[in-house]
Design an enzyme around this catalytic site. Sequence first.
Site, mmCIF file in Angstrom:
data_model
loop_
_atom_site.group_PDB
_atom_site.id
_atom_site.type_symbol
_atom_site.label_atom_id
_atom_site.label_comp_id
_atom_site.label_asym_id
_atom_site.label_seq_id
_atom_site.Cartn_x
_atom_site.Cartn_y
_atom_site.Cartn_z
ATOM 1 N N HIS A 319 0.755 -1.261 -0.182
ATOM 2 C CA HIS A 319 -0.094 0.137 0.000
ATOM 3 C C HIS A 319 0.858 1.193 0.091
ATOM 4 O O HIS A 319 1.934 1.106 0.597
ATOM 5 C CB HIS A 319 -0.938 0.042 1.338
ATOM 6 C CG HIS A 319 -2.075 0.778 1.222
ATOM 7 N ND1 HIS A 319 -1.884 2.233 1.486
ATOM 8 C CD2 HIS A 319 -3.181 0.559 0.576
ATOM 9 C CE1 HIS A 319 -3.052 2.750 1.050
ATOM 10 N NE2 HIS A 319 -3.897 1.944 0.719
ATOM 11 N N ASP A 377 -8.068 -5.118 0.247
ATOM 12 C CA ASP A 377 -8.586 -5.770 -0.670
ATOM 13 C C ASP A 377 -8.152 -7.262 -0.618
ATOM 14 O O ASP A 377 -8.746 -8.286 -1.397
ATOM 15 C CB ASP A 377 -8.082 -5.454 -2.069
ATOM 16 C CG ASP A 377 -8.817 -3.986 -2.390
ATOM 17 O OD1 ASP A 377 -10.068 -4.008 -2.038
ATOM 18 O OD2 ASP A 377 -8.091 -3.088 -2.869
HETATM 19 N N1 ACO Z 1 3.916 -7.654 -4.833
HETATM 20 C C1 ACO Z 1 5.428 -7.492 -5.132
HETATM 21 N N2 ACO Z 1 6.282 -6.465 -4.927
HETATM 22 C C2 ACO Z 1 5.482 -5.360 -4.521
HETATM 23 C C3 ACO Z 1 4.176 -5.218 -4.219
HETATM 24 C C4 ACO Z 1 3.350 -6.553 -4.674
HETATM 25 N N3 ACO Z 1 2.100 -6.440 -4.409
HETATM 26 N N4 ACO Z 1 4.081 -3.990 -3.942
HETATM 27 C C5 ACO Z 1 5.233 -3.420 -4.045
HETATM 28 N N5 ACO Z 1 5.889 -4.181 -4.424
HETATM 29 C C6 ACO Z 1 7.354 -3.684 -4.351
HETATM 30 C C7 ACO Z 1 7.754 -2.974 -5.424
HETATM 31 O O1 ACO Z 1 8.230 -3.850 -6.587
HETATM 32 C C8 ACO Z 1 8.921 -2.193 -4.901
HETATM 33 O O2 ACO Z 1 9.974 -2.916 -4.855
HETATM 34 P P1 ACO Z 1 11.321 -2.173 -5.229
HETATM 35 O O3 ACO Z 1 11.834 -1.210 -3.984
HETATM 36 O O4 ACO Z 1 12.564 -3.371 -5.136
HETATM 37 O O5 ACO Z 1 11.316 -1.235 -6.635
HETATM 38 C C9 ACO Z 1 8.663 -1.818 -3.526
HETATM 39 O O6 ACO Z 1 7.758 -2.954 -3.055
HETATM 40 C C10 ACO Z 1 7.813 -0.673 -3.494
HETATM 41 O O7 ACO Z 1 6.465 -0.456 -4.282
HETATM 42 P P2 ACO Z 1 6.003 0.616 -4.886
HETATM 43 O O8 ACO Z 1 5.370 0.193 -6.277
HETATM 44 O O9 ACO Z 1 6.967 1.567 -5.279
HETATM 45 O O10 ACO Z 1 4.874 1.244 -3.963
HETATM 46 P P3 ACO Z 1 3.652 2.057 -4.201
HETATM 47 O O11 ACO Z 1 3.404 2.916 -3.038
HETATM 48 O O12 ACO Z 1 4.004 2.883 -5.469
HETATM 49 O O13 ACO Z 1 2.628 1.129 -4.770
HETATM 50 C C11 ACO Z 1 0.678 -0.499 -4.649
HETATM 51 C C12 ACO Z 1 1.556 0.648 -3.773
HETATM 52 C C13 ACO Z 1 0.212 0.239 -6.095
HETATM 53 C C14 ACO Z 1 -0.546 -0.681 -3.716
HETATM 54 C C15 ACO Z 1 1.559 -1.642 -4.856
HETATM 55 O O14 ACO Z 1 1.861 -2.051 -3.464
HETATM 56 C C16 ACO Z 1 0.889 -2.690 -5.677
HETATM 57 O O15 ACO Z 1 0.757 -2.733 -6.786
HETATM 58 N N6 ACO Z 1 0.038 -3.608 -4.725
HETATM 59 C C17 ACO Z 1 -0.622 -4.933 -5.532
HETATM 60 C C18 ACO Z 1 -2.162 -4.142 -5.949
HETATM 61 C C19 ACO Z 1 -3.102 -3.954 -4.607
HETATM 62 O O16 ACO Z 1 -3.120 -4.613 -3.816
HETATM 63 N N7 ACO Z 1 -3.629 -2.741 -4.809
HETATM 64 C C20 ACO Z 1 -4.522 -2.215 -3.849
HETATM 65 C C21 ACO Z 1 -4.185 -1.145 -2.950
HETATM 66 S S1 ACO Z 1 -5.196 -0.633 -1.689
HETATM 67 C C22 ACO Z 1 -6.722 -0.016 -2.301
HETATM 68 O O17 ACO Z 1 -6.548 0.765 -3.412
HETATM 69 C C23 ACO Z 1 -7.886 0.017 -1.670
#
Ligand code: ACO
Length: 443
Positions: A319, A377
């Site tokens: 998140h 979620d």
């Molecule tokens: N699975 C694997 N790796 C992940 C995940 C994941 N679900 N989420 C983040 N990471 C990793 C990224 O690859 C990144 O790694 P790095 O530092 O080695 O490059 C690090 O964790 C940071 O992630 P970001 O993408 O920079 O985090 P951001 O804050 O931009 O994204 C997000 C947050 C979009 C929710 C992301 O965690 C994601 O895509 N999760 C899966 C989708 C999801 O569950 N969305 C629901 C959000 S809750 C809502 O809207 C109600």
Amino acid sequence: MVEVTPTTGAPERRSSVTVKDNTSDTSWELPVLEGTLGPRVIDVRKLYTEHGLFTYDPGFTSTGSCESKITFIDGEEGVLLYRGYPIQDLAEHADFMEVSYLLLHGELPTPEQKTKFVRDITYHTMLHEQIHIFYRGFRRDAHPMAVLVGVVGALSAFYHDSTDISDARQRLIASHRLIAKIPTIAAMAYKYSVGQPFTYPRNDLNYVENFLHMTFAVPTEEYKIDPVVARAMDRIFILHADHEQNASTSTVRIAGSSGANPFACIAAGIASLWGPAHGGANEAVLNMLQEIGHKDRIPEFIKRAKDKDDPFRLMGFGHRVYKNYDPRAAVMRKSTHEVLDALDSRNEPLLELAMELERIALEDEYFVERKLYPNVDFYSGIILQAIGFPTSMFTVLFAVARTVGWIAQWNEMIEDPSQRIGRPRQLYTGHPQRDYVPMDRRG
Ligand code: ACO
């Protein structure tokens, strides 16, 4: 280069930082504002007019876009407050109408206020009959979110008497209309997709019961509402009701900042919510769990989630704000058990799979290091499927619940005297000005 040094401030609500611009060897003070909770913010509003600089923050990770009194999140500690009340307490003790009143008006309602609010909402549950014809223009296989965006946007064509945003009374009526009609619109989107007749709202039922009735009742038999299911749905609505300045709420605020009418603004929020990184994630979680299929395959998917060359991510994990267990996920996890027990559901294996996936991921260094925890979620899809919703409706339900939060935020923005049209700036890296080249001199 610009250096920013915090300046010790007096123990009052304002301090300042000193910014040193090495390119011109000048320095100046920027005020620092403090809210009641959360990090202090550097006030950069006069940065451009006084110093000719913009700030650069793609994705707004360090930018406060507004002042708000509605919702507070401490992502490090896993705290979520609506108007100061912890989400766990509201999910345990309140119902969705009470929470809606709280979000809109700032205080929990008295019994009289609650009764009047419920009456005001209930009064508006029906849709203009002409809207039924409007539905028939959609293909039956349209995604219900596509229908929702279209029909909510179209409300401004039906309710002209509540689109003057400068009139507080019209804003209130539009707010009530949106909260009241969104379940009707959502249920009709579902009915249309499965080829069943639309079910009119029943005002003797409460908000959630009426929604379940409009979604699942058919004219040929009586529909009995399971109280465990109704309570779980009510909780899901509470958990999703607001979440401060997320993508869809910011979209609503930006759309509203131009003076657009509330129906158009909420339609914009719904469009933003639709994306898989936001509201579409619960649908993606369920698809992922079904694809994994068995506990034995979890390591393979964990490996894929960690592989930077593989676009696969563990859906329902991570998140932007929570770097701890999402407090909503904890409530949702408990609710999932209750519903599956009550329904004696075939979804039990899916829940076991989800819990095992969570256990393995939370012990994995990759997820621990990046503070990736289950978000709201992760469990909601399992519950919703057990209740009988198709995956395509999951984000629709999120939109139904979030409508009240969007409206509370939209109202707050309109009433904020410092509100101006939302207009971010940019760091331009394209061509400098150049001369037009006639066609015969190109190539
Ligand atoms: N699975 C694997 N790796 C992940 C995940 C994941 N679900 N989420 C983040 N990471 C990793 C990224 O690859 C990144 O790694 P790095 O530092 O080695 O490059 C690090 O964790 C940071 O992630 P970001 O993408 O920079 O985090 P951001 O804050 O931009 O994204 C997000 C947050 C979009 C929710 C992301 O965690 C994601 O895509 N999760 C899966 C989708 C999801 O569950 N969305 C629901 C959000 S809750 C809502 O809207 C109600």
